[in-house]
Design a protein around this motif. Structure first.
Motif, PDB file in Angstrom:
ATOM      1  N   GLU A   1       5.067  -5.270 -18.225  1.00  0.00           N
ATOM      2  CA  GLU A   1       3.952  -4.324 -18.214  1.00  0.00           C
ATOM      3  C   GLU A   1       3.864  -3.576 -16.891  1.00  0.00           C
ATOM      4  OE1 GLU A   1      -0.970  -4.491 -18.315  1.00  0.00           O
ATOM      5  OE2 GLU A   1       0.242  -6.319 -18.497  1.00  0.00           O
ATOM      6  N   ASP A   2       3.642  -2.267 -16.952  1.00  0.00           N
ATOM      7  CA  ASP A   2       3.343  -1.472 -15.764  1.00  0.00           C
ATOM      8  C   ASP A   2       1.831  -1.477 -15.541  1.00  0.00           C
ATOM      9  OD1 ASP A   2       5.998  -0.913 -15.561  1.00  0.00           O
ATOM     10  OD2 ASP A   2       5.860   1.146 -16.302  1.00  0.00           O
ATOM     11  N   PHE A   3       1.439  -1.509 -14.281  1.00  0.00           N
ATOM     12  CA  PHE A   3       0.017  -1.516 -13.952  1.00  0.00           C
ATOM     13  C   PHE A   3      -0.344  -0.144 -13.380  1.00  0.00           C
ATOM     14  CE2 PHE A   3       1.676  -5.745 -13.900  1.00  0.00           C
ATOM     15  CZ  PHE A   3       0.725  -6.479 -14.592  1.00  0.00           C
ATOM     16  N   ILE A   4      -1.232   0.551 -14.078  1.00  0.00           N
ATOM     17  CA  ILE A   4      -1.512   1.957 -13.778  1.00  0.00           C
ATOM     18  C   ILE A   4      -2.983   2.134 -13.443  1.00  0.00           C
ATOM     19  CG2 ILE A   4      -1.485   4.314 -14.675  1.00  0.00           C
ATOM     20  CD1 ILE A   4       0.814   3.449 -16.511  1.00  0.00           C
ATOM     21  N   LYS A   5      -3.235   2.858 -12.375  1.00  0.00           N
ATOM     22  CA  LYS A   5      -4.596   3.198 -11.991  1.00  0.00           C
ATOM     23  C   LYS A   5      -4.675   4.724 -11.853  1.00  0.00           C
ATOM     24  CE  LYS A   5      -7.334   0.468 -10.784  1.00  0.00           C
ATOM     25  NZ  LYS A   5      -8.433  -0.303 -11.452  1.00  0.00           N
ATOM     26  N   VAL A   6      -5.441   5.363 -12.751  1.00  0.00           N
ATOM     27  CA  VAL A   6      -5.575   6.821 -12.751  1.00  0.00           C
ATOM     28  C   VAL A   6      -6.577   7.236 -11.684  1.00  0.00           C
ATOM     29  CG1 VAL A   6      -6.183   8.849 -14.131  1.00  0.00           C
ATOM     30  CG2 VAL A   6      -5.008   6.925 -15.205  1.00  0.00           C
ATOM     31  N   LEU A   7      -6.221   8.263 -10.921  1.00  0.00           N
ATOM     32  CA  LEU A   7      -7.081   8.740  -9.839  1.00  0.00           C
ATOM     33  C   LEU A   7      -8.228   9.573 -10.405  1.00  0.00           C
ATOM     34  CD1 LEU A   7      -7.846   9.147  -6.921  1.00  0.00           C
ATOM     35  CD2 LEU A   7      -6.064  10.890  -6.714  1.00  0.00           C
ATOM     36  N   THR A   8      -9.369   8.951 -10.498  1.00  0.00           N
ATOM     37  CA  THR A   8     -10.600   9.631 -10.889  1.00  0.00           C
ATOM     38  C   THR A   8     -11.689   9.207  -9.911  1.00  0.00           C
ATOM     39  OG1 THR A   8     -11.165   7.839 -12.418  1.00  0.00           O
ATOM     40  CG2 THR A   8      -9.994   9.737 -13.343  1.00  0.00           C
ATOM     41  N   GLU A   9     -12.765   9.985  -9.883  1.00  0.00           N
ATOM     42  CA  GLU A   9     -13.809   9.741  -8.894  1.00  0.00           C
ATOM     43  C   GLU A   9     -14.421   8.351  -9.037  1.00  0.00           C
ATOM     44  OE1 GLU A   9     -17.514  12.210  -6.883  1.00  0.00           O
ATOM     45  OE2 GLU A   9     -16.538  12.932  -8.696  1.00  0.00           O
ATOM     46  N   ASP A  10     -14.580   7.881 -10.272  1.00  0.00           N
ATOM     47  CA  ASP A  10     -15.218   6.589 -10.472  1.00  0.00           C
ATOM     48  C   ASP A  10     -14.294   5.416 -10.141  1.00  0.00           C
ATOM     49  OD1 ASP A  10     -13.578   7.184 -12.647  1.00  0.00           O
ATOM     50  OD2 ASP A  10     -14.718   5.900 -13.998  1.00  0.00           O
TER      51      ASP A  10
ATOM     52  N   ARG B   1       0.835  -1.199   0.000  1.00  0.00           N
ATOM     53  CA  ARG B   1       0.000   0.000   0.000  1.00  0.00           C
ATOM     54  C   ARG B   1       0.870   1.249   0.000  1.00  0.00           C
ATOM     55  NH1 ARG B   1      -5.501  -0.633   2.541  1.00  0.00           N
ATOM     56  NH2 ARG B   1      -5.888  -2.872   2.726  1.00  0.00           N
ATOM     57  N   ILE B   2       0.386   2.277  -0.686  1.00  0.00           N
ATOM     58  CA  ILE B   2       1.040   3.581  -0.671  1.00  0.00           C
ATOM     59  C   ILE B   2      -0.058   4.636  -0.585  1.00  0.00           C
ATOM     60  CG2 ILE B   2       1.177   3.602  -3.203  1.00  0.00           C
ATOM     61  CD1 ILE B   2       3.686   5.328  -2.940  1.00  0.00           C
ATOM     62  N   HIS B   3       0.096   5.565   0.359  1.00  0.00           N
ATOM     63  CA  HIS B   3      -0.946   6.552   0.646  1.00  0.00           C
ATOM     64  C   HIS B   3      -0.552   7.924   0.086  1.00  0.00           C
ATOM     65  CE1 HIS B   3      -2.384   3.502   3.446  1.00  0.00           C
ATOM     66  NE2 HIS B   3      -1.174   3.471   3.971  1.00  0.00           N
ATOM     67  N   LEU B   4      -1.523   8.612  -0.476  1.00  0.00           N
ATOM     68  CA  LEU B   4      -1.321   9.958  -1.021  1.00  0.00           C
ATOM     69  C   LEU B   4      -2.296  10.914  -0.347  1.00  0.00           C
ATOM     70  CD1 LEU B   4      -0.182  11.976  -3.171  1.00  0.00           C
ATOM     71  CD2 LEU B   4      -2.068  11.227  -4.641  1.00  0.00           C
ATOM     72  N   THR B   5      -1.746  11.942   0.302  1.00  0.00           N
ATOM     73  CA  THR B   5      -2.586  12.974   0.903  1.00  0.00           C
ATOM     74  C   THR B   5      -2.757  14.104  -0.112  1.00  0.00           C
ATOM     75  OG1 THR B   5      -1.785  12.441   3.129  1.00  0.00           O
ATOM     76  CG2 THR B   5      -2.831  14.593   2.821  1.00  0.00           C
ATOM     77  N   VAL B   6      -3.974  14.275  -0.611  1.00  0.00           N
ATOM     78  CA  VAL B   6      -4.247  15.258  -1.659  1.00  0.00           C
ATOM     79  C   VAL B   6      -5.716  15.649  -1.576  1.00  0.00           C
ATOM     80  CG1 VAL B   6      -4.762  13.446  -3.353  1.00  0.00           C
ATOM     81  CG2 VAL B   6      -4.052  15.713  -4.153  1.00  0.00           C
ATOM     82  N   THR B   7      -6.006  16.927  -1.874  1.00  0.00           N
ATOM     83  CA  THR B   7      -7.388  17.390  -1.836  1.00  0.00           C
ATOM     84  C   THR B   7      -8.096  17.010  -3.130  1.00  0.00           C
ATOM     85  OG1 THR B   7      -6.843  19.536  -2.823  1.00  0.00           O
ATOM     86  CG2 THR B   7      -6.715  19.362  -0.413  1.00  0.00           C
ATOM     87  N   PRO B   8      -9.430  16.858  -3.081  1.00  0.00           N
ATOM     88  CA  PRO B   8     -10.176  16.542  -4.307  1.00  0.00           C
ATOM     89  C   PRO B   8      -9.952  17.589  -5.404  1.00  0.00           C
ATOM     90  CG  PRO B   8     -11.551  16.179  -2.385  1.00  0.00           C
ATOM     91  CD  PRO B   8     -10.294  16.848  -1.897  1.00  0.00           C
ATOM     92  N   GLU B   9      -9.861  18.864  -5.003  1.00  0.00           N
ATOM     93  CA  GLU B   9      -9.635  19.919  -5.997  1.00  0.00           C
ATOM     94  C   GLU B   9      -8.305  19.727  -6.709  1.00  0.00           C
ATOM     95  OE1 GLU B   9     -12.545  20.981  -3.099  1.00  0.00           O
ATOM     96  OE2 GLU B   9     -10.431  20.470  -2.814  1.00  0.00           O
ATOM     97  N   GLU B  10      -7.288  19.287  -5.942  1.00  0.00           N
ATOM     98  CA  GLU B  10      -5.954  19.117  -6.518  1.00  0.00           C
ATOM     99  C   GLU B  10      -5.932  17.972  -7.522  1.00  0.00           C
ATOM    100  OE1 GLU B  10      -1.789  19.529  -7.134  1.00  0.00           O
ATOM    101  OE2 GLU B  10      -3.320  20.887  -6.334  1.00  0.00           O
ATOM    102  N   TRP B  11      -6.481  16.799  -7.145  1.00  0.00           N
ATOM    103  CA  TRP B  11      -6.377  15.681  -8.085  1.00  0.00           C
ATOM    104  C   TRP B  11      -7.366  15.787  -9.237  1.00  0.00           C
ATOM    105  CZ3 TRP B  11     -10.743  12.794  -8.584  1.00  0.00           C
ATOM    106  CH2 TRP B  11     -11.582  12.573  -7.482  1.00  0.00           C
TER     107      TRP B  11
END
Length: 354
Positions: free
Chosen positions: A285-294, A259-269
């Protein structure tokens, strides 16, 4: 600490991973103080996978993987005797170390851990060996293979240096073991367990968040081998600030999670492209997950939704109960009327008593 040691201990945050590196590591840990743990434990690990275990309760070395069972009884008898001897030595060193630190009367938990092993690059043939002692989780003393002497990291470790360096035969043996026997065993063990140890399993990657104001957690699980890089990127650049990394943990099925945690506001991401990138050794292959609301999995509003659902159910039950009550009341009324009517007729047709 060099790259090889970082790979063994899992503390290195490398930007490239190679399936060529393999490690064999033994750890022995002595514990004192008020704890439920055994006084002494010893582990054998190949590529960070535990294959042997010993503790001071059972007093016998046992296999932890199927492939290591190819070693015969002589191996397990020898490993058991080595662990018993190491227990007595570390117990003595731990007590002496507590004396040096004026902690001999302490009821707190203290540990002395011996770590030794080797790393082999199966592509270049390069090897690296090490042996060191740690006290309460900190470097204490390490073995110099070239000079055949022990180097204290703290002045309190000088007494151990003197004890160990006085036995020159042991120091020569440790060099022989680390540079030859350890490497030979590593290669043999890899051959035993290649069907499971040399496999690769891709990770499942999820983005988790408890509340809108909580850190966003990138959770990679189910991957193999354990050598993995998990990072957060912002607009294509690795993010270091406001990032907290957890240790790699083993799952019950032998795969791993991190696990890796990111502290960021919704406005920022929402105004920038944040993504979690997972790289597993042996998988191109790299496994990528884009930070979106869904993409965020969360329990937001679950209590509110549950309360609403419960309220609706209760209301429906109340309505059903009321309807049932009316029906029952009507049936009772009908029964009463029928009974009353029957009683009246019976009364009218009866013969008067003389």
């Amino acid at each position: 600490m060099n790259v090889f040691i970082l790979l063994i201990l899992g503390t290195g945050h490398l930007h490239t991973l190679s399936a060529a590196f393999h490690s064999l590591k033994h750890t022995c840990t002595a514990v004192s103080g008020d704890t439920h743990l055994p006084e002494f434990t010893a582990l054998g690990l190949l590529d960070n996978v535990q294959f042997a275990y010993f503790d001071s309760h059972a007093k016998i070395a046992i296999p932890k993987t199927e492939w290591i069972k190819k070693e015969g009884s002589y191996y397990w008898d020898s490993l058991t005797q080595i662990a018993i001897d190491a227990h007595q030595r570390l117990k003595f060193y731990l007590q002496r170390t507590k004396d040096v630190f004026n902690q001999s009367m302490s009821t707190g938990v203290h540990t002395l851990q011996l770590m030794g092993g080797c790393v082999w690059d199966d592509e270049t043939g390069v090897t690296e060996e090490y042996m060191q002692l740690g006290f309460d989780g900190e470097d204490f003393i390490s073995f110099d293979l070239e000079k055949l002497t022990w180097i204290p990291s703290k002045p309190q470790a000088v007494f151990i240096k003197n004890l160990l360096d006085n036995n020159k035969a042991d120091n020569k043996y440790w060099k022989h073991y680390l540079t030859q026997e350890c490497i030979d065993s590593l290669k043999n063990f890899l051959d035993y367990g290649k069907s499971s140890l040399m496999r690769t399993v891709p990770p499942s990657v999820s983005l988790l968040q408890k509340t809108p104001s909580s850190p966003v957690t990138c959770h990679a699980t189910g991957f193999y081998p354990s050598k993995v890089i998990v990072i957060w990127e912002k607009d294509g650049e690795e993010q270091h600030e406001d990032v907290e990394m957890e240790d790699t943990l083993q799952n019950v099925d032998g795969t791993f999670q991190k696990r890796i945690h990111l502290t960021v506001t919704p406005e920022e991401w929402k105004n920038n492209k944040y993504q979690c990138v997972v790289k597993v050794s042996g998988i191109k292959e790299d496994f990528i997950k884009v930070l979106t609301e869904d993409q965020i999995q969360t329990n937001w509003g679950v209590n509110d939704q549950t309360s609403t659902i419960i309220g609706v159910v209760v209301t429906l039950l109340a309505i059903v109960a009321a309807v049932i009550g009316v029906v029952i009341w009507k049936k009772k009324q009908e029964s009463f009327l029928v009974a009353s009517d029957g009683a009246s007729k019976s009364s009218n047709n009866s013969t008067p008593v003389e």
